[in-house]
Design an enzyme around this catalytic site. Sequence first.
Site, mmCIF file in Angstrom:
data_model
loop_
_atom_site.group_PDB
_atom_site.id
_atom_site.type_symbol
_atom_site.label_atom_id
_atom_site.label_comp_id
_atom_site.label_asym_id
_atom_site.label_seq_id
_atom_site.Cartn_x
_atom_site.Cartn_y
_atom_site.Cartn_z
ATOM 1 N N LYS A 13 -5.670 3.991 1.185
ATOM 2 C CA LYS A 13 -5.922 4.969 2.258
ATOM 3 C C LYS A 13 -4.880 6.084 2.257
ATOM 4 C CE LYS A 13 -5.793 2.007 5.717
ATOM 5 N NZ LYS A 13 -5.485 0.750 5.037
ATOM 6 N N ARG A 88 -6.907 -0.007 14.925
ATOM 7 C CA ARG A 88 -6.855 -1.270 14.182
ATOM 8 C C ARG A 88 -7.396 -2.423 15.011
ATOM 9 N NH1 ARG A 88 -2.464 0.136 10.426
ATOM 10 N NH2 ARG A 88 -1.904 -1.580 9.086
ATOM 11 N N ARG A 122 3.719 -2.652 -5.182
ATOM 12 C CA ARG A 122 3.748 -1.285 -4.675
ATOM 13 C C ARG A 122 5.167 -0.785 -4.400
ATOM 14 N NH1 ARG A 122 0.339 0.643 0.534
ATOM 15 N NH2 ARG A 122 1.727 -0.711 1.716
ATOM 16 N N ARG A 155 8.379 -1.575 0.445
ATOM 17 C CA ARG A 155 8.312 -1.794 1.891
ATOM 18 C C ARG A 155 8.627 -3.248 2.235
ATOM 19 N NH1 ARG A 155 2.848 0.976 4.128
ATOM 20 N NH2 ARG A 155 2.881 -0.954 5.348
ATOM 21 N N ARG A 166 -0.904 -9.682 6.777
ATOM 22 C CA ARG A 166 -1.556 -8.403 7.095
ATOM 23 C C ARG A 166 -3.050 -8.459 6.781
ATOM 24 N NH1 ARG A 166 1.869 -4.878 3.495
ATOM 25 N NH2 ARG A 166 0.660 -3.088 4.161
#
Length: 209
Positions: A13, A88, A122, A155, A166
């Site tokens: 996203k 969310r 990531r 992160r 998550r």
Amino acid sequence: MNLIFLGPPGAGKGTLAAKAVELFKIPHISTGSIFRAARDAGTPLGLKVKAIIESGKLVDDETTIALVRERLSQEDVRAGYILDGFPRTIPQAEALAGFARIDRVVNFDVPDEAVVERLTGRQICRNCGANYHRVFKKPRQEGRCDACEGEVYTRADDSEEAIRRRLQVYRDQTAPLIGFYRERGLLVDVDARPAVEQVAANFKKAMGR
Ligand code: AMP
């Protein structure tokens, strides 16, 4: 054009939003980025949300809704915006409907296994937000962004444990929004499994560009 980007963590996203910003010339509003910036700056909001965002749980609806409401009252969103990571939960979507008119909700669809693979590697530039991957897309110089030479970091919520949490939070609390927006005729589905250039092409097509 007021857009919402919906999809599990790691669906791309953020990367797609950067492309959409160029395409539509509207700002990208990422609640996750706002929370991380507040944490890094040590503001009262940052101190309040630090442990929550690092664990992969959700910040409470009241705090998050107030933040977005304030952001959407600013001048630069007059011509439109991309909401990434908000809403969310169903209460967030209901609250949003009270103060914003959404034109389209883009649902980036990708299976869980692909998400875990993408997110465990990531890395992100702290300065410009460019995305890298420890295996698939290394920066030319380790730890430095190719585009701006900013620091490239992982992160805190991209640990495998936090990623699993998550994803679970997404399935339980966020995925019901797909039905919520489909019923209102706002949803467009984009297959987010291929490489980012292909997903960007799928997105443009879905938007009629
Ligand atoms: P993201 O960058 O979108 O993956 O968001 C990172 C973290 O920020 C999430 O795991 C949550 O802890 C928090 N967060 C971001 N957006 C929201 C939201 N709309 N509601 C609650 N928490 C959020």
